[in-house]
Design a protein around this motif. Structure first.
Motif, PDB file in Angstrom:
ATOM      1  N   SER A   1       1.006  -1.015   0.408  1.00  0.00           N
ATOM      2  CA  SER A   1      -0.421  -0.105   0.258  1.00  0.00           C
ATOM      3  C   SER A   1       1.109   1.608   0.014  1.00  0.00           C
ATOM      4  O   SER A   1       1.843   1.416   0.666  1.00  0.00           O
ATOM      5  CB  SER A   1      -0.840  -0.064   1.091  1.00  0.00           C
ATOM      6  N   TYR A   2       0.685   2.414  -1.223  1.00  0.00           N
ATOM      7  CA  TYR A   2       1.122   3.302  -1.234  1.00  0.00           C
ATOM      8  C   TYR A   2       0.811   5.035  -0.916  1.00  0.00           C
ATOM      9  O   TYR A   2      -0.445   4.706  -1.367  1.00  0.00           O
ATOM     10  CB  TYR A   2       2.152   3.583  -2.166  1.00  0.00           C
ATOM     11  N   THR A   3       0.946   5.808  -0.618  1.00  0.00           N
ATOM     12  CA  THR A   3       0.582   7.112  -0.420  1.00  0.00           C
ATOM     13  C   THR A   3       1.213   8.021  -1.603  1.00  0.00           C
ATOM     14  O   THR A   3       2.767   8.232  -0.778  1.00  0.00           O
ATOM     15  CB  THR A   3      -0.307   7.196   0.924  1.00  0.00           C
ATOM     16  N   VAL A   4       0.742   9.095  -2.181  1.00  0.00           N
ATOM     17  CA  VAL A   4       2.046   9.853  -3.278  1.00  0.00           C
ATOM     18  C   VAL A   4       1.173  11.476  -2.388  1.00  0.00           C
ATOM     19  O   VAL A   4       0.147  11.687  -2.291  1.00  0.00           O
ATOM     20  CB  VAL A   4       1.509   9.941  -4.597  1.00  0.00           C
ATOM     21  N   THR A   5       2.152  12.096  -2.125  1.00  0.00           N
ATOM     22  CA  THR A   5       1.813  13.782  -1.731  1.00  0.00           C
ATOM     23  C   THR A   5       2.565  14.501  -2.628  1.00  0.00           C
ATOM     24  O   THR A   5       4.154  13.752  -3.679  1.00  0.00           O
ATOM     25  CB  THR A   5       2.089  14.135  -0.364  1.00  0.00           C
ATOM     26  N   PHE A   6       2.569  15.864  -3.145  1.00  0.00           N
ATOM     27  CA  PHE A   6       2.801  16.734  -4.303  1.00  0.00           C
ATOM     28  C   PHE A   6       3.140  17.886  -3.888  1.00  0.00           C
ATOM     29  O   PHE A   6       2.566  18.278  -2.535  1.00  0.00           O
ATOM     30  CB  PHE A   6       1.845  16.712  -5.655  1.00  0.00           C
ATOM     31  N   ALA A   7       4.545  18.256  -4.246  1.00  0.00           N
ATOM     32  CA  ALA A   7       4.827  19.703  -3.494  1.00  0.00           C
ATOM     33  C   ALA A   7       5.474  20.177  -4.669  1.00  0.00           C
ATOM     34  O   ALA A   7       6.153  20.186  -6.184  1.00  0.00           O
ATOM     35  CB  ALA A   7       5.242  20.087  -2.625  1.00  0.00           C
ATOM     36  N   ILE A   8       4.960  22.185  -5.187  1.00  0.00           N
ATOM     37  CA  ILE A   8       6.662  23.007  -5.712  1.00  0.00           C
ATOM     38  C   ILE A   8       7.592  23.427  -4.818  1.00  0.00           C
ATOM     39  O   ILE A   8       7.362  24.062  -3.709  1.00  0.00           O
ATOM     40  CB  ILE A   8       5.284  23.656  -6.647  1.00  0.00           C
ATOM     41  N   TYR A   9       8.830  23.187  -5.359  1.00  0.00           N
ATOM     42  CA  TYR A   9       9.821  23.670  -4.671  1.00  0.00           C
ATOM     43  C   TYR A   9      10.767  24.818  -4.991  1.00  0.00           C
ATOM     44  O   TYR A   9      11.073  23.762  -6.056  1.00  0.00           O
ATOM     45  CB  TYR A   9      10.261  22.302  -3.763  1.00  0.00           C
ATOM     46  N   SER A  10      11.675  25.451  -4.962  1.00  0.00           N
ATOM     47  CA  SER A  10      12.027  25.927  -5.348  1.00  0.00           C
ATOM     48  C   SER A  10      13.474  25.719  -4.106  1.00  0.00           C
ATOM     49  O   SER A  10      14.203  26.677  -3.158  1.00  0.00           O
ATOM     50  CB  SER A  10      12.328  27.626  -5.324  1.00  0.00           C
ATOM     51  N   PRO A  11      14.714  24.819  -4.515  1.00  0.00           N
ATOM     52  CA  PRO A  11      15.747  24.443  -3.852  1.00  0.00           C
ATOM     53  C   PRO A  11      16.871  26.027  -4.086  1.00  0.00           C
ATOM     54  O   PRO A  11      17.805  26.527  -3.128  1.00  0.00           O
ATOM     55  CB  PRO A  11      17.108  23.809  -4.648  1.00  0.00           C
ATOM     56  N   SER A  12      16.551  26.266  -5.234  1.00  0.00           N
ATOM     57  CA  SER A  12      17.839  28.176  -5.500  1.00  0.00           C
ATOM     58  C   SER A  12      17.460  29.269  -3.706  1.00  0.00           C
ATOM     59  O   SER A  12      18.087  30.093  -3.301  1.00  0.00           O
ATOM     60  CB  SER A  12      17.283  29.190  -6.368  1.00  0.00           C
ATOM     61  N   ASN A  13      15.767  29.192  -3.534  1.00  0.00           N
ATOM     62  CA  ASN A  13      15.516  30.384  -2.654  1.00  0.00           C
ATOM     63  C   ASN A  13      15.644  29.153  -1.207  1.00  0.00           C
ATOM     64  O   ASN A  13      14.524  30.135  -0.051  1.00  0.00           O
ATOM     65  CB  ASN A  13      13.658  30.630  -3.042  1.00  0.00           C
ATOM     66  N   ASN A  14      15.466  28.210  -1.171  1.00  0.00           N
ATOM     67  CA  ASN A  14      14.657  27.229   0.245  1.00  0.00           C
ATOM     68  C   ASN A  14      13.537  27.820   0.256  1.00  0.00           C
ATOM     69  O   ASN A  14      13.338  27.591   1.353  1.00  0.00           O
ATOM     70  CB  ASN A  14      16.010  27.337   1.409  1.00  0.00           C
ATOM     71  N   LEU A  15      13.049  27.514  -0.912  1.00  0.00           N
ATOM     72  CA  LEU A  15      11.381  27.824  -0.585  1.00  0.00           C
ATOM     73  C   LEU A  15      10.114  26.942  -0.961  1.00  0.00           C
ATOM     74  O   LEU A  15       9.933  26.106  -2.563  1.00  0.00           O
ATOM     75  CB  LEU A  15      11.652  28.946  -0.535  1.00  0.00           C
TER      76      LEU A  15
END
Length: 426
Positions: free
Chosen positions: A366-380
């Protein structure tokens, strides 16, 4: 020849109580019985649907169960959690009595409902073999005759004279299953024993239960959430939903009904996120598509995630991410769209993204998936709502590893590696 028959059996429980009621309720029941009237509490109660709160304290864990099992059948009992599978096995094993109805059995029953049922922690493995065998109805002579075979099957010979409280859960279940499987009973009842133990032991259990039905002509009732194992072992099936039988018959037909009843509804995975104009970038929706013609997800299916995102104000090096975790919340796989055209162009507007995960990436589980938007340049972290997630289950089908070796693939990922062999010349 019939091995088991269930005739209108039901099981009622009262929430928050041991048994079905209080002393006043028992007296009320007795008063109705001596007057030749029906139990008044049989007229109330609700189906065992865990997804709703309900209005009654009385719950029917099972209701109006009828079936017949022929001698030599291997019967898989399947259904969602809370469907009544374990309750049914307890009734058939005579651990508890049905509220209504009768159960007819032809022959001796051996059951393995919980790991090490009947084992005494202070006694050694050897002593517990004799104790557990006696509980299951074996004579001392019969246990002595089969003792070496039981110990050999369990694989705990080195620790057979050690108290079982020092055993691991795997050793516990090995010994418990070995005793139950070697009892010369006409009916063997097994509840989710394959949930414990390594791949080798699972294969051994399935092989033994196969020998019991095909080679010895004994009857097996098998509860498992491993539908691939159920399909391989069982020729007949019973599908339960909210305490009622909704399908019986040949195993393939029952599994197809399971697909229609549960899997098809569960596998339309779409998340629509609330719009937040204050975010520079945002995931609007994501869908796990089904590029296949069956309802269950197998290890050799590709997984396609389809996104709509909006970039109101482009953020430097901002990428969309997928975190895929198992039931233990371990991160199994991470990926992002930093190789896509959207990332390289970094333009504002509305974008569609597709992410295709390869076949055999994941093993059964069994698995779960989450999603995001991330900017490593701004650590944001620009957009991340962890409560919005997609959950799904993956099964091993009849191809590849299961077909060749008779067990599901171990480990957390199933991607094939490249093996090259060459024989040395003599």
């Amino acid at each position: 020849m019939l091995a088991l028959k269930a005739e209108n059996i039901s099981k009622q429980y009262r929430l928050g109580q041991v048994g079905t009621g209080t002393l006043s309720h028992d007296l009320n029941r007795f008063w109705h019985k001596v007057r030749g009237k029906e139990d008044p509490y049989l007229k109330i109660g609700e189906a065992n649907d865990r997804s709703t709160k309900g209005l009654s304290d009385y719950v029917w864990s099972l209701q109006d169960i009828n079936f017949e099992i022929e001698q030599g059948d291997a019967v898989g009992i399947i259904g969602r959690n809370g469907a009544g599978k374990s309750t049914l096995l307890k009734l058939l094993s005579k651990v508890t009595k049905p509220t209504t109805g009768k159960i007819y059995t032809n022959g001796r029953i051996a059951s393995l409902l919980e790991v090490g049922t009947g084992f005494h922690p202070e006694m050694t493995g050897r002593e517990n073999v004799f104790l557990n065998g006696a509980i299951l109805g074996m004579t001392r002579k019969e246990i002595t005759r089969k003792f070496d075979e039981i110990v050999d099957f369990s694989g705990v010979e080195r620790y057979i004279d050690t108290p079982v409280k020092r055993y691991s859960s795997g050793m516990y279940v090995r010994l418990a299953f070995a005793v139950a499987a070697h009892l010369e009973s006409e009916i063997l009842i097994v509840d989710e024993v394959l949930a414990v133990g390594d791949a080798e032991f699972q294969k051994k259990c399935l092989g033994k239960m196969g020998d019991v039905t095909k080679g010895e002509g004994r009857t097996v009732l098998f509860v498992s959430h491993n539908l691939a194992a159920v399909r391989r072992l069982c020729n007949k099936g019973i599908l339960l939903k909210n305490g009622k039988i909704i399908s019986t018959g040949m195993m393939d037909n029952v599994l197809n009904r399971y697909d229609l009843e549960f899997a098809s509804a569960e596998k339309n995975f779409i998340i629509n996120y609330p719009v937040d104009e204050s975010k520079k970038m945002q995931i609007l929706n994501v869908e796990l598509k089904k590029p296949y013609d069956h309802n269950r997800i197998f290890t050799d299916d590709i997984l396609e995630f389809n996104f709509d995102i909006v970039s109101r104000i482009p953020v430097e090096n901002a990428y969309v991410t997928i975190d895929l975790k198992n039931n233990d919340d371990d991160l199994i796989y991470w990926t992002s769209d930093y190789t896509s055209e959207r990332f390289t162009m970094a333009e504002s507007g509305k974008w569609n993204l597709k992410c295709i995960l390869p076949k055999n990436l994941l093993t059964t589980g069994s698995y779960t998936v989450t999603f995001a938007i991330y900017s490593p340049s701004n650590n944001l972290v620009i957009d991340h709502l962890p409560k919005y997630q997609i959950a799904f289950e993956i099964e091993e089908d009849e191809n590849s590893f299961l077909q060749q070796f008779g067990i599901v693939r171990p480990g957390k990922t199933g991607i094939e590696s490249q093996w090259i062999s060459s024989k040395y010349s003599s």
